[in-house]
Enzyme design. Sequence first.
Site, short mmCIF file in Angstrom:
data_model
loop_
_atom_site.label_atom_id
_atom_site.label_comp_id
_atom_site.label_asym_id
_atom_site.label_seq_id
_atom_site.Cartn_x
_atom_site.Cartn_y
_atom_site.Cartn_z
N CYS A 26 114.92 -84.70 -26.26
CA CYS A 26 113.51 -84.28 -26.23
C CYS A 26 112.70 -85.04 -27.27
O CYS A 26 111.58 -85.48 -27.02
CB CYS A 26 113.39 -82.77 -26.49
SG CYS A 26 114.31 -81.74 -25.32
N CYS A 43 135.33 -89.04 -23.79
CA CYS A 43 135.12 -87.63 -23.43
C CYS A 43 135.76 -86.69 -24.45
O CYS A 43 136.98 -86.70 -24.64
CB CYS A 43 135.69 -87.37 -22.03
SG CYS A 43 135.89 -85.64 -21.61
N CYS A 89 138.30 -84.25 -22.98
CA CYS A 89 139.57 -84.93 -22.70
C CYS A 89 140.42 -85.04 -23.96
O CYS A 89 141.64 -84.85 -23.93
CB CYS A 89 139.32 -86.32 -22.13
SG CYS A 89 138.33 -86.35 -20.62
N CYS A 118 116.32 -80.52 -29.71
CA CYS A 118 117.00 -81.39 -28.74
C CYS A 118 116.73 -82.87 -29.03
O CYS A 118 115.57 -83.31 -29.06
CB CYS A 118 116.55 -81.02 -27.33
SG CYS A 118 116.85 -82.27 -26.07
#
Length: 484
Positions: free
Chosen positions: A49, A388, A391, A46
């Site tokens: 992270c 996005c 989108c 991640c």
Amino acid sequence: MRWLLSCLFLVAFASCSKVLELTKDNFHSELKSIPVALVKFYAPWCGHCKKLAPEFTSAAQIISGKTNDVKLVKVDCTTQESICSEFGVSGYPTLKIFRNGDLDGEYNGPRNANGIANYMISRAGPVSKEVSTVSDVENVLSDDKPTVFAFVKSSSDPLIKTFMALAKSMVDDAVFCHSHNNLFVTPSDNELRVYLPKRLRTKFEDDFAVYKGELESNNIKDWIRKHGQGLVGYRSPSNTFYFENSDLVVLYNNQSIDSYPSGVKYLRNRVLKTLKDNPQKFKNLVFAYSFADDFSYEISDYGIEADKLPAVVIQSKDKKYKLEKFSLDAFSDFLNKFEDGLLTPHVKSEPLPTDDSSAVKKLVALNFDEIVNNEEKDVMVVFHAGWCGHCKNLMPKYEEAASKVKNEPNLVLAAMDATANDVPSPYQVRGFPTIYFVPKGKKSSPVSYEGGRDTNDIIKYLAREATEELIGYDRSGNPKKSEL
């Protein structure tokens, strides 16, 4: 030799790390012995992270030098799935606070080393500090947060139970203190006070307010919200609790209270003078000063340029009103016009489109009402954002659907960039894309579209839900055969 030094460095780093790594075999047993623990549930792959890891490690180091009652813990969710599942971890990193092994709540504090350390250390002690001498009272009052003080006759008083529960729930919002001695007064009953942050004290208002209502938690919380920041609070991203649920008047400027306390005090005092001259007229408004850099997204939304600061914005329900280039006379006139309903709301909008030939009508704040609330048309609206990915996947299919129904006389397919325009009520956009269907005759009750995102899914929905049957499609979404 280089290999040996590298090994020694790694061993030293590992031994110095104050972050505990727990597994399903020792998670519960270890946490039970830790008064306060911040647990980071993470995945090695991640990115967020990885960014947090050095700050988390540094925070643990800072904490270890100040208290033994707080520990930072990490759990690798790729190998300890059962623990992560037990606590409902669905994204990384997820941070949760535990007290002696019991889940205490989500961590909503800073993500930098000093911020994490300070946030967690503040949770190591009791939620309310007991004060026993008059001289201690001034010392415990917070400089940047309201201080809520309970003066009670005995430690067994019923108020203490309510007070402690409230202190636990508001640990991020205020400092809580209590005393069993009559330090300042000798009341026949208990007394509850909220003191202004020291840095907000002025000659224009009292340093504290006294609670007069029923000893009910929600009532007290509302009272703290109303009085904790005084008549003109200092609004920051960490204390917005005090400025919710009311019409809010914000004075924005390019000076922070940390860097320019005298400049902030000067402007606050000018606002306070206006309020003291009109104590009843503006009693339903909440006033605040905000450092413009802390709310740059708001400044951008309101279209306020740096050279127009200080500026004032009234946030009233779903409408905003702005005053640029603050002065005392202009401010007073601005407030009076607001109270009299004479101000024109500020609307964030892209320019009106000049090319209207697209099958998908471009919506901006300035033409939204004209197109969407046209009672002669059913309208589908997509709220999207340029960045996005979902989108970007949807729009070609949406445009194809619009092309296929462009000759329908009672139907419009439209789209709005919700990051560049104010979204009007009652529409709620919490993620992208958000899609609504707005039938004619029901413009105040738009329907959230939860159907598929393919062209045919959209057409079938429109064919089924259209107020009047489409010319080109039957109610099942099948193309009608052309008559010869």
